[in-house]
Design an enzyme around this catalytic site. Sequence first.
Site, PDB file in Angstrom:
ATOM      1  N   LYS A 199      61.053  -2.125  62.913  1.00  0.00           N
ATOM      2  CA  LYS A 199      59.783  -2.627  63.360  1.00  0.00           C
ATOM      3  C   LYS A 199      58.580  -2.733  62.257  1.00  0.00           C
ATOM      4  CE  LYS A 199      60.678  -3.311  68.023  1.00  0.00           C
ATOM      5  NZ  LYS A 199      60.719  -4.573  68.607  1.00  0.00           N
ATOM      6  N   ASP A 200      59.064  -2.177  61.097  1.00  0.00           N
ATOM      7  CA  ASP A 200      58.089  -2.137  59.963  1.00  0.00           C
ATOM      8  C   ASP A 200      58.169  -3.799  59.498  1.00  0.00           C
ATOM      9  OD1 ASP A 200      57.673   0.363  60.226  1.00  0.00           O
ATOM     10  OD2 ASP A 200      58.511   1.143  58.472  1.00  0.00           O
TER      11      ASP A 200
END
Length: 453
Positions: A43-44
């Site tokens: 998700k970064d």
Amino acid sequence: MWYNNILETIGNTPLVKLNTITKGVSGTILAKIETTNPGNSIKDRMAVKMIEDAEKSGKLKPGGTIIEGTSGNTGMGLAMAAIIKGYKCIFTTTDKQSKEKVDALRAFGAEVIVCPTNVEPEDPRSYYSVSSRLEREVPNSWKPNQYDNLANTQAHYEQTGPEIWEQTEGKITHLVVGVGTGGTISGTGKYLKEKNPNIQVWGIDTYGSVFKKYKETGIFDKDEIYPYITEGIGEDFLPANVNFEVIDLFEKVTDKDAALMTRDIARKEGIFVGNSAGAAIAGLLQLKAKLKPEDVVVVIFHDHGSRYMGKMYNEDWLRERGFLQDEKLTAKSILAKKESAEIVTLDNQKTVLEAINTIKSMNISQIPVTQQGMIVGKIAESDILSALLENPGLKSAPIAEIMTSTFPFVDLNTSIDRISSLINKENSAVLVEDDSGKIEIITQYDIINAISG
């Protein structure tokens, strides 16, 4: 060489061949290890992309507040980027998410509001609704809305897809991804299919989610929706980022299979990953008949196992849900080895003298205390001695005046390790309700007897 800030280290995650857990599966099975991102999850990538797009469009202004509904991983990416870029963060999440995820977000200075899971998305208490309300109320705020913000998909089209294509030298035949917001599978899958339209994109879903039936029938069936334990995949609505045209099929995986497979990945491959990775591998094994020896399969491992220590990596949590049946002794097996005897209790209105006589005649040291048949406390030899030394007149007083808190209650599936840890100086026993609803007591002697027997 160095990086100017932590955000520059996102991406270029390794592709690792799985050797043990996929034995018996045709083809080469590779895991894309997204835990090496600085926020320990895939998700970064999309968190930074959503922020950068919002900055360019003017939706996110200097000193602003980022407000988002997140299960934890997106929040981590957003919080990390917010620190570097000078924003505040408020996150809403559900009470289904692990405590580790919430604690991690707070460690990055974010404010976290925990909302109930078992409500409709449009319910004002849902984590979707609460984040939307806060966006309206908090000045200079912006809600990324990871479900419908197509920057989510675009991040994976620009990064994850090209990385996998290059790492497999274009040999990839199948992409397997757990589907939540849909950004990872849709963006990565779109890029790969543009390179080779024959690549199969398989989405892993969970029971209680709407994706599989919608893909197969075009029907959004509310009767499909019910609470589930698996984290990070499945939804009770259709996010804009789920591109059903890119996804060739969905496979549903049970909570139990996902949880146990998550642990197996750590134990058999030495890769410490989260719940969605377990679901993805369990789904792949269910679909193995579709694979051929020459296939090259890439499975996304979304996030890190450290976020699930209180859940999938906790044996008592698994036993409580009936997910783990192993050789370790449990309350149930200890009771089975114990001689059947009626539990001795005393009503809380009996006198201290009656308690003394019962302890002497039964040759026991602690007795559960009841009120109207319910266990409300305990009385011990040491409690009686302390009370009488202080006030000898208490002999005729009701034991309610000197009783202490009750023995701990445990579940039939509670492990011997947990029971042993609860038995100490204050508690010489634990209580357990058997299958018929009868209360039983387990003492240290019963544990020793069960082990030696």
